[in-house]
Design an enzyme around this catalytic site. Structure first.
Site, PDB file in Angstrom:
ATOM      1  N   TYR A 178       0.833  -1.200   0.000  1.00  0.00           N
ATOM      2  CA  TYR A 178       0.000   0.000   0.000  1.00  0.00           C
ATOM      3  C   TYR A 178       0.880   1.268   0.000  1.00  0.00           C
ATOM      4  CZ  TYR A 178      -3.675  -3.424   0.657  1.00  0.00           C
ATOM      5  OH  TYR A 178      -4.504  -4.483   0.477  1.00  0.00           O
ATOM      6  N   ARG A 225       3.661  -1.517  10.752  1.00  0.00           N
ATOM      7  CA  ARG A 225       3.702  -2.800  10.034  1.00  0.00           C
ATOM      8  C   ARG A 225       4.484  -2.631   8.749  1.00  0.00           C
ATOM      9  NH1 ARG A 225      -1.048  -7.346   8.702  1.00  0.00           N
ATOM     10  NH2 ARG A 225       0.239  -8.943   9.672  1.00  0.00           N
TER      11      ARG A 225
HETATM   12  C1  FNR Z   1      -5.890  -9.540   6.017  1.00  0.00           C
HETATM   13  N1  FNR Z   1      -4.666  -8.946   6.312  1.00  0.00           N
HETATM   14  C2  FNR Z   1      -4.588  -7.600   6.548  1.00  0.00           C
HETATM   15  N2  FNR Z   1      -3.405  -7.009   6.864  1.00  0.00           N
HETATM   16  C3  FNR Z   1      -3.345  -5.707   7.209  1.00  0.00           C
HETATM   17  O1  FNR Z   1      -2.260  -5.208   7.519  1.00  0.00           O
HETATM   18  N3  FNR Z   1      -4.480  -4.951   7.230  1.00  0.00           N
HETATM   19  C4  FNR Z   1      -5.691  -5.446   6.903  1.00  0.00           C
HETATM   20  O2  FNR Z   1      -6.690  -4.730   6.964  1.00  0.00           O
HETATM   21  C5  FNR Z   1      -5.759  -6.815   6.513  1.00  0.00           C
HETATM   22  N4  FNR Z   1      -6.929  -7.379   6.119  1.00  0.00           N
HETATM   23  C6  FNR Z   1      -7.028  -8.728   5.915  1.00  0.00           C
HETATM   24  C7  FNR Z   1      -8.273  -9.298   5.660  1.00  0.00           C
HETATM   25  C8  FNR Z   1      -8.390 -10.668   5.524  1.00  0.00           C
HETATM   26  C9  FNR Z   1      -9.729 -11.245   5.272  1.00  0.00           C
HETATM   27  C10 FNR Z   1      -7.243 -11.484   5.635  1.00  0.00           C
HETATM   28  C11 FNR Z   1      -7.360 -12.976   5.544  1.00  0.00           C
HETATM   29  C12 FNR Z   1      -6.023 -10.915   5.870  1.00  0.00           C
HETATM   30  C13 FNR Z   1      -3.491  -9.801   6.591  1.00  0.00           C
HETATM   31  C14 FNR Z   1      -3.537 -10.309   8.043  1.00  0.00           C
HETATM   32  O3  FNR Z   1      -3.324  -9.243   8.945  1.00  0.00           O
HETATM   33  C15 FNR Z   1      -2.466 -11.387   8.314  1.00  0.00           C
HETATM   34  O4  FNR Z   1      -1.204 -10.871   7.984  1.00  0.00           O
HETATM   35  C16 FNR Z   1      -2.719 -12.655   7.528  1.00  0.00           C
HETATM   36  O5  FNR Z   1      -4.067 -13.040   7.589  1.00  0.00           O
HETATM   37  C17 FNR Z   1      -1.814 -13.795   8.009  1.00  0.00           C
HETATM   38  O6  FNR Z   1      -2.143 -14.186   9.305  1.00  0.00           O
HETATM   39  P1  FNR Z   1      -3.004 -15.539   9.574  1.00  0.00           P
HETATM   40  O7  FNR Z   1      -4.367 -15.293   9.043  1.00  0.00           O
HETATM   41  O8  FNR Z   1      -2.309 -16.645   8.840  1.00  0.00           O
HETATM   42  O9  FNR Z   1      -2.963 -15.722  11.075  1.00  0.00           O
HETATM   43  C1  8K6 Z   2      -5.922  -5.831   3.049  1.00  0.00           C
HETATM   44  C2  8K6 Z   2      -7.246  -5.955   2.422  1.00  0.00           C
HETATM   45  C3  8K6 Z   2      -7.629  -7.351   2.314  1.00  0.00           C
HETATM   46  C4  8K6 Z   2      -8.953  -7.536   1.661  1.00  0.00           C
HETATM   47  C5  8K6 Z   2      -9.385  -8.946   1.652  1.00  0.00           C
HETATM   48  C6  8K6 Z   2      -8.268  -9.892   1.485  1.00  0.00           C
HETATM   49  C7  8K6 Z   2      -8.738 -11.314   1.447  1.00  0.00           C
HETATM   50  C8  8K6 Z   2      -7.576 -12.236   1.537  1.00  0.00           C
HETATM   51  C9  8K6 Z   2      -7.956 -13.678   1.569  1.00  0.00           C
HETATM   52  C10 8K6 Z   2      -6.829 -14.517   2.108  1.00  0.00           C
HETATM   53  C11 8K6 Z   2      -6.104 -15.306   1.082  1.00  0.00           C
HETATM   54  C12 8K6 Z   2      -4.655 -15.503   1.397  1.00  0.00           C
HETATM   55  C13 8K6 Z   2      -3.802 -15.569   0.174  1.00  0.00           C
HETATM   56  C14 8K6 Z   2      -2.444 -14.986   0.366  1.00  0.00           C
HETATM   57  C15 8K6 Z   2      -2.016 -14.139  -0.791  1.00  0.00           C
HETATM   58  C16 8K6 Z   2      -1.259 -12.949  -0.380  1.00  0.00           C
HETATM   59  C17 8K6 Z   2      -1.422 -11.771  -1.300  1.00  0.00           C
HETATM   60  C18 8K6 Z   2      -2.467 -10.824  -0.883  1.00  0.00           C
END
Ligand code: FNR
Ligand code: 8K6
Length: 347
Positions: A178, A225
């Site tokens: 971002y 972050r």
């Molecule tokens: C995210 N992630 C994410 N990261 C962040 O910095 N800001 C955000 O708003 C979001 N939004 C978001 C939405 C959804 C639906 C997912 C699945 C992930 C990334 C999240 O903070 C995290 O880094 C990852 O989900 C990996 O951790 P877990 O899910 O494996 O415990």
């Molecule tokens: C930060 C905004 C996130 C909006 C929704 C994200 C949905 C993510 C679904 C999780 C799938 C994990 C796949 C990992 C790929 C990493 C690249 C984004």
């Protein structure tokens, strides 16, 4: 069981946490009209207040920061009042909550705010917009030096608004490709002014944002972050490592509450980081509190804290699937598996 995960931690002179589990920031796209947080969101966060630290879903600092539908904001009075209901509910359950401050930069589209997205340089993303069928990202416009000054102020105002809304602190979203990350990687920053071309120039805007936010709320209430490894909305470049080394050496002087790695799967390694994981690279170059993240089970998180790899671990998807994650882990109960369909409701 999991004795390290359940040890308290002192994050800064003003913040002590009851355990080392953070709720990862999780965008849910459920804000109401005017991008105002709802009572349903307050209930959702309050149910998870037994984690040591809740990091809110990414929250946009102003209108052109938006890249996804129905994400909450933190600039209008109604948004601040909406967040106050959320933080009140979390505090009533003895929780601690930070607000993640977000500007998506080029990961945006005019359908959200009517203007051309902005970035470090006019370099577009060759991707489709998730959950917006048929839309691709437009080529952004490079920010002028004057617009960068304005953005620094807008981050500081958003941080002050977050404190006014009752948050215990803020996490600056410098990760995942971002806006701030777009200045830190060579693939997206081709500027030839004081904000590009060398590590010193490429860290200038992100550091100015960090310093302005510190001035607004105090370093003891600021987290950051970062994604030194390019994995989301970004391509790798061998030269990126020197940019992050410089940034981290500057961060060491600032005594932030914590640094947090932005990654989905922490087993990923990066050629641009000499074959290291993002988290290992950050830990090697930063001595303050460090939050790991990325596909951790509770047992793995506990072991990583025991080994000194992380001071806390952020848990994302398992906390969507299990509002009672902390008590389940504490009691040794089985967890519900995460499923992407769970994103459709806020429970
Ligand atoms: C995210 N992630 C994410 N990261 C962040 O910095 N800001 C955000 O708003 C979001 N939004 C978001 C939405 C959804 C639906 C997912 C699945 C992930 C990334 C999240 O903070 C995290 O880094 C990852 O989900 C990996 O951790 P877990 O899910 O494996 O415990
Ligand atoms: C930060 C905004 C996130 C909006 C929704 C994200 C949905 C993510 C679904 C999780 C799938 C994990 C796949 C990992 C790929 C990493 C690249 C984004």
């Amino acid at each position: 069981m999991h004795q390290h995960l359940f040890q308290p931690i002192t994050l800064s002179k003003t913040l002590s946490l009851k355990n080392r589990i953070a709720m990862a920031p999780l965008t849910r796209c459920m804000a109401g009209p005017g991008l105002v947080p709802t009572q349903t969101m307050a209930d959702y966060y309050a149910r998870r207040a037994d984690v040591g630290l809740i990091i809110s879903e990414a929250t946009i600092i102003r209108a052109d920061a938006q890249g996804y539908p129905n994400v909450p904001g933190i600039w209008s009075t109604a948004q601040i009042e909406g967040w106050q209901r959320v933080t009140d509910a979390v505090h009533a359950n003895d929780g601690v909550m930070f607000c993640q401050l977000w500007h998506v930069g080029r990961v945006s589209h005019q359908i959200f705010h009517g203007t051309r997205p902005v970035s470090a340089s006019a370099i577009g993303l060759n991707e489709r917009i998730p959950r917006m069928p048929g839309l691709t990202y437009p080529v952004p416009r490079a920010l002028s030096a004057g617009e960068i000054e304005q953005l620094i102020e807008d981050y500081a105002t958003a941080a002050a608004n977050a404190r006014a809304a009752g948050f215990d602190g803020v996490e600056i979203h410098g990760a995942n490709g971002y806006l701030l990350d777009q200045f830190l990687h060579y693939a997206s920053n081709h500027r030839d002014d004081e904000f590009g071309g060398t590590p010193e120039n490429m860290v200038r805007f992100p550091l100015a944002v960090i310093d302005a936010v510190i001035d607004a709320v105090g370093a003891d209430r600021v987290g950051l972050r970062l994604s030194p490894g390019a994995y989301a909305h970004m391509s790798e470049d061998k030269r990126d490592k020197a940019v992050f080394e410089l940034l981290l050496s500057e961060l060491e002087k600032r005594n932030l509450a914590y640094l947090h790695v932005g990654i989905f799967d922490d087993s990923m390694t990066f050629e641009s980081l000499d074959g290291l994981q993002s988290s290992v690279f950050l830990r090697q170059n930063y001595k303050g509190n460090f939050i790991g993240c990325g596909s951790y089970t509770a047992a793995q998180a506990d072991a990583s804290i025991a080994s000194g790899a992380h001071d806390m671990v952020a848990i994302g998807r398992p906390l969507i699937a299990n509002p009672d994650y902390v008590s389940r882990v504490q009691q040794g109960e089985a967890l519900v598996d995460y499923d992407a369909d769970m994103l459709n409701t806020l429970v």
